[in-house]
Motif scaffolding. Structure first.
Motif, PDB file in Angstrom:
ATOM      1  N   ILE A 396      -5.385  -1.165  -5.086  1.00 61.65           N
ATOM      2  CA  ILE A 396      -6.586  -1.495  -5.853  1.00 61.65           C
ATOM      3  C   ILE A 396      -7.376  -2.539  -5.083  1.00 61.65           C
ATOM      4  CG2 ILE A 396      -7.450  -2.442  -8.027  1.00 61.65           C
ATOM      5  CD1 ILE A 396      -4.835  -1.461  -9.318  1.00 61.65           C
ATOM      6  N   HIS A 400     -11.868  -5.539  -7.448  1.00 58.87           N
ATOM      7  CA  HIS A 400     -11.556  -4.846  -8.694  1.00 58.87           C
ATOM      8  C   HIS A 400     -10.400  -5.541  -9.404  1.00 58.87           C
ATOM      9  CE1 HIS A 400     -14.173  -1.847  -7.037  1.00 58.87           C
ATOM     10  NE2 HIS A 400     -13.923  -0.959  -7.989  1.00 58.87           N
ATOM     11  N   LEU A 491     -12.328   4.303  -9.476  1.00 58.08           N
ATOM     12  CA  LEU A 491     -11.734   3.992  -8.183  1.00 58.08           C
ATOM     13  C   LEU A 491     -12.080   5.111  -7.203  1.00 58.08           C
ATOM     14  CD1 LEU A 491      -8.163   2.864  -9.307  1.00 58.08           C
ATOM     15  CD2 LEU A 491     -10.076   1.395  -8.675  1.00 58.08           C
TER      16      LEU A 491
END
Length: 496
Positions: A396, A400, A491
């Motif tokens: 990730i 974020h 994403l």
């Protein structure tokens, strides 16, 4: 014959009111002929009252005093003629059925009388046709009245239409849906677009608007388009259209509003909001970097200094203890107090560094940081917090991870302050290239109006963080039944 009488009776009942008394004005010099006419009307079951006149003077008097429903006039009288009687009726503009009842005249005379406005022409030797002729005259007059009324209504409707059409402040056109040619245009369109009315009526809608922008499929619709004025300038417009029948053609009535300035203002506002969001993102990034730097310095520099101070104090304490001198006991107690203060300061420094930037977020990732924060929340507040995470060890992006973690922290803060909850459920998962964080509590819930209060800065900040990531933050539930916060963040596909 019987069937004819039945048909006449049916027509009479349909045209005349039951027991309606007709006022019949007879323009006749023969008493016998007048009686024959009345006898024929009685035979046809007409209820009537008759008045006979022979001169123009009495004829005029009867028109106003007797107010006849029908006039039966002989063509030739000693002092007066049926044709004169018809002319008087026309001059006075009285809408009364007029039937010539005469002995014998040529077809030319009959045709002339009909052209002058007579309802019918009856020969005295064929009086059997008189009742039917009277009914036909009533039907004809009623049809003429209805036609005039409809025409008057149409004229009034057209007058009102043109009044509204021409005085409307917005440009309005009517164009034929088959040929696309303009059929009508108001003054506002002439003023705004620079074409004269005659120029517009030689043009088609395609000359000011690209038809690919709009194809009418509904009776009424609204859409946005770009129009071209006579000087070549292009303007943005909002158009409302209605499919109508105009001049016997299937047409489109189109009303346009120039929204060029409004669109510019909206674009400036959007640009301003985007700049504010970019500034907010930059400030958030700078703040996080600063917090990380401060946390690191506190942990490394201040933590190390306190640790070294702790070691030195412990050594001094050990030396004094070895001397075992009564005079130094008070100093030993003071050093022990210093060690306790140093221990407390170290704990506070570590806590402060974690609050500024938890190292677990950078070292182990978002899922571990969320689980750690959930446990910390439970230990600190006593509210049971259950966590379930499934991110499949997916990488990730740091920005974020930071934003999601801060939103999660703010959510727990709101629960602590406002929810009065006893349990909290937390889940973190990745589905369809979306990171989804859900936080559900069993507290008192939040009212709809509280979410949009100007002073709800915490919620506003959470939503802004989500928007900066292209995500969405939703609140669900109702007052008294707990609150559910759902954060969805897109994403990028790892295969790309």
């Amino acid at each position: 014959m019987k069937r004819t009488e039945e048909s006449l009776e049916y027509r009479r009942t349909m045209i005349l009111q039951p027991e309606q008394e007709l006022r019949v004005l007879l323009v006749e010099d023969s008493t016998l002929d007048a009686e024959l006419v009345q006898r024929e009307l009685k035979r046809a079951n007409f209820v009537f009252r008759a008045l006979r006149v022979q001169t123009k003077e009495f004829y005029l008097q009867a028109l106003f005093e007797f107010s006849p429903d029908v006039i039966l006039a002989d063509y030739t009288l000693p002092q007066f003629s049926g044709l004169e009687a018809l002319h008087v009726l026309k001059e006075l503009a009285l809408d009364i059925p007029f039937i010539l009842v005469t002995g014998s005249q040529s077809e030319e005379v009959a045709v002339d009388c009909m052209k002058e406005g007579a309802s019918d022409y009856i020969l005295k030797q064929s009086l059997i046709r008189l009742p039917s002729a009277i009914l036909s005259a009533f039907e004809k007059k009623e049809a003429e009245r209805n036609k005039r009324k409809a025409e008057q209504t149409l004229r009034e409707s057209e007058r009102r239409f043109h009044l509204l059409f021409d005085s409307a402040p917005l440009p309005i056109w009517v164009y034929d849906l088959d040929s696309l040619k303009f059929l009508e245009v108001n003054q506002a369109a002439v003023n705004r677009y620079g074409f004269s009315r005659s120029e517009f009526l030689r043009m088609t809608i395609a000359e000011i608007q690209e038809m690919g922008e709009f194809l009418p499929t509904q009776t009424q619709s609204s859409h946005y388009a770009r129009h071209t004025r006579k000087d070549g300038t292009r303007i943005d417009v909002q158009v409302v259209t209605h499919i109508v029948e105009f001049l016997g053609r299937r047409s489109l009535l189109m009303i346009s509003e120039d929204i060029t300035e409004r669109k510019k203002a909206e674009e400036l506002l959007r640009a301003s909001r985007e700049q504010l969001r970019q500034l907010s993102a930059h400030l958030q990034s700078v703040r996080e970097e600063e917090r990380t730097r401060i946390a690191r310095e506190i942990h490394d520099e201040l933590g190390q200094s306190l640790t070294a101070l702790k070691i030195d104090a412990s050594l001094i304490e050990k030396k004094i203890y070895q001397l075992n001198s009564p005079e130094l006991q008070s100093i030993l107690e003071k050093i022990k107090q210093m060690n306790g203060l140093i221990d407390a300061t170290l704990i506070f420094v570590r806590k402060l560094a974690v609050e500024l930037r938890p190292g677990i977020l950078d070292d182990l990732g978002l899922e571990a940081a969320i689980e750690w924060q959930a446990n910390e929340f439970q230990n600190r507040t006593g509210i049971r917090c259950e966590y379930q995470g499934q991110t499949r060890k997916r990488s990730i992006p740091p920005d974020h991870a930071t934003a999601v973690f801060r939103i999660f922290q703010e959510t727990l803060t709101n629960i602590t302050r406002h929810a009065e909850a006893t349990r909290v459920w937390v889940s973190l998962e990745i589905t369809h290239n979306q990171l989804v964080l859900e936080v559900q509590d069993n507290g008192k819930g939040i009212a709809e109006q509280d979410m949009s209060k100007p002073l709800s800065l915490g919620i506003l900040g959470m939503k802004e963080r989500a928007l900066l990531l292209g995500g969405e933050l939703l609140f669900s539930g109702s007052f008294g039944s707990g609150t559910k916060v759902t954060l969805t963040v897109p994403l990028q596909d790892e295969k790309r």
